[in-house]
Scaffold this active site. Structure first.
Site, PDB file in Angstrom:
ATOM      1  N   LYS A 117      15.816  51.222  76.917  1.00  0.00           N
ATOM      2  CA  LYS A 117      14.546  51.280  76.179  1.00  0.00           C
ATOM      3  C   LYS A 117      13.932  49.891  75.996  1.00  0.00           C
ATOM      4  O   LYS A 117      12.717  49.760  75.935  1.00  0.00           O
ATOM      5  CB  LYS A 117      14.716  52.017  74.850  1.00  0.00           C
ATOM      6  CG  LYS A 117      14.984  53.506  75.086  1.00  0.00           C
ATOM      7  CD  LYS A 117      14.495  54.416  73.987  1.00  0.00           C
ATOM      8  CE  LYS A 117      14.559  55.853  74.496  1.00  0.00           C
ATOM      9  NZ  LYS A 117      14.404  56.874  73.474  1.00  0.00           N
ATOM     10  N   LYS A 199      17.057  60.032  84.170  1.00  0.00           N
ATOM     11  CA  LYS A 199      17.153  61.312  83.455  1.00  0.00           C
ATOM     12  C   LYS A 199      15.760  61.832  83.089  1.00  0.00           C
ATOM     13  O   LYS A 199      14.820  61.041  82.929  1.00  0.00           O
ATOM     14  CB  LYS A 199      18.067  61.185  82.241  1.00  0.00           C
ATOM     15  CG  LYS A 199      17.449  60.537  81.040  1.00  0.00           C
ATOM     16  CD  LYS A 199      18.265  60.796  79.781  1.00  0.00           C
ATOM     17  CE  LYS A 199      17.473  60.258  78.605  1.00  0.00           C
ATOM     18  NZ  LYS A 199      17.613  60.960  77.383  1.00  0.00           N
ATOM     19  N   LYS A 202      11.326  63.107  77.613  1.00  0.00           N
ATOM     20  CA  LYS A 202      10.067  63.522  76.985  1.00  0.00           C
ATOM     21  C   LYS A 202       8.952  62.530  77.260  1.00  0.00           C
ATOM     22  O   LYS A 202       7.816  62.881  77.469  1.00  0.00           O
ATOM     23  CB  LYS A 202      10.227  63.541  75.455  1.00  0.00           C
ATOM     24  CG  LYS A 202      10.947  64.706  74.892  1.00  0.00           C
ATOM     25  CD  LYS A 202      10.983  64.543  73.374  1.00  0.00           C
ATOM     26  CE  LYS A 202      12.368  64.788  72.834  1.00  0.00           C
ATOM     27  NZ  LYS A 202      13.184  63.602  72.641  1.00  0.00           N
TER      28      LYS A 202
END
Ligand code: AQP
Length: 333
Positions: A117, A199, A202
């Site tokens: 992130k 992966k 969202k």
């Protein structure tokens, strides 16, 4: 709603960081639903975690309610489970601070989610993103949890939770139950349909890589038809065939078929037939969820009633652990 039987406790949470995905569903939420009969289930919408990535306030508010309704539409029954909103239950923020002081800088630096992130949001590598696992540890430990149903990407955070709990117990006695992760055999790591090495997420900017629970059937089919495969033109599970492996995993998770059964079913057929079959299976799995969501999202008063009741019970349960923790640390309570 509060169950006093001696059932094991299940806790898990999901972030309202966008529309819930097929990955969230197969990796975690499907197990949340199936565990409701056998366990004392406590689930949360982890909206405190969500602001580790910058959110637009009006959209964030909509996402919270949408995610709440979507998870209920998957089959979370407010009569059986406690499904609350994290930011409404102040014990979470409080225990996170305390556990921050029992979590090492080096441990947090090793978290792959923090590294991923930070790379993705290089302009906003905030302290919350770094200490996210301490808050997650607090979420789980507050409820004296036995099992945590999550996807494979959360394994490292669960291990850290156990390390922090053992450290705290080592200093002060048996305060926390040591939880274990509950990761599904099938669907634990659903990958992006456009880049099967990443992966499914969202917040993926490539909308075609991600199937959302509320996507209409024609959109789901279009995404599967466009899914990246390879030039081998043979449906088999093998190294280097990441796109096909991912589609087979999704098909297996939805239909219950093994990889061998899937290979036999599509022997001699092309990727076109295979992708259509995967798309159809997913459409049928998600159809009742979307229909229930459409009904639930119109009834804001019912949703508010559900989360207010659950917030109250979560506060009551978690306050017991927090009081114990504060006493052990030496605070006057
Ligand atoms: N691709 C996935 N395959 C299987 N399980 C998955 N989960 C997430 N992605 C996959 C599981 O879903 C649960 C809720 O995840 P989260 O909302 O807490 O955060 P996340 O893991 O960061 O999910 P996303 O979708 O990737 O969100 P963003 O884009 O905001 O980062 C967890 O149990 C997780 O394992």
């Amino acid at each position: 709603m509060e169950n006093t039987e001696k059932k094991q406790v299940v806790f898990s949470a999901i972030q309202p960081s966008g529309t819930i995905t097929l990955g969230n569903y197969l990796g975690a939420v499907r197990n949340w639903v199936s565990m409701q009969e056998e366990y004392n289930c406590i689930y949360a919408l982890a909206d405190l975690h969500t602001i580790t990535v910058r959110q637009e306030p009006a959209q964030f508010r909509r996402n919270i309610l949408d995610a709440y309704a979507s998870i209920m539409a998957c089959g979370i029954d407010p009569e059986k489970s406690i499904f609350f909103i994290q930011s409404h239950v102040h014990t979470h923020a409080e225990i996170a601070w305390i556990l921050n002081c029992y979590t090492q800088f080096g441990e947090l630096s090793r978290m792959t989610q923090f590294k991923d992130k930070s790379a993705k949001h290089a302009d906003n590598i905030n302290a919350g993103l770094f200490t996210y696992p301490s808050l997650m540890a607090g979420d789980i430990l507050l409820y004296q949890t036995d099992k945590v149903p999550v996807g494979a990407d959360q394994k490292q955070h669960i291990e850290l939770t156990c390390d922090v709990a053992r450290r705290f117990n080592g200093l002060y006695g048996e305060v926390f139950k040591i939880p274990e992760g509950f990761i599904p055999q099938n669907g634990a790591r659903v990958m992006s349909l456009q880049n099967p090495l990443n992966k499914m997420s969202k917040s993926d900017e490539n909308v075609n890589g991600c199937v959302h629970l509320l996507d209409p059937p024609e959109v789901i089919m279009k995404k599967f038809r466009r899914a990246v495969t390879d030039s081998d033109a043979c449906v088999r599970f093998a190294e280097g065939k990441d796109g096909v492996n991912n589609l087979m995993t999704i098909y297996g998770a939805v239909t219950g078929k093994t990889m061998e059964q899937i290979e036999n079913e599509f022997a001699g057929k092309g990727y076109g037939d295979f992708k259509t079959a995967v798309g159809e299976a997913v459409i049928e799995e998600l159809r009742p969820i979307r229909e229930r969501y459409e009904r639930l999202i119109k009834d804001k008063a019912y949703l508010a009633d559900c989360y207010h009741k659950a917030d109250e019970i979560a506060l009551k349960i978690s306050s017991r652990t927090l009081a114990k923790v504060k006493k052990k640390v030496g605070y006057i309570v």
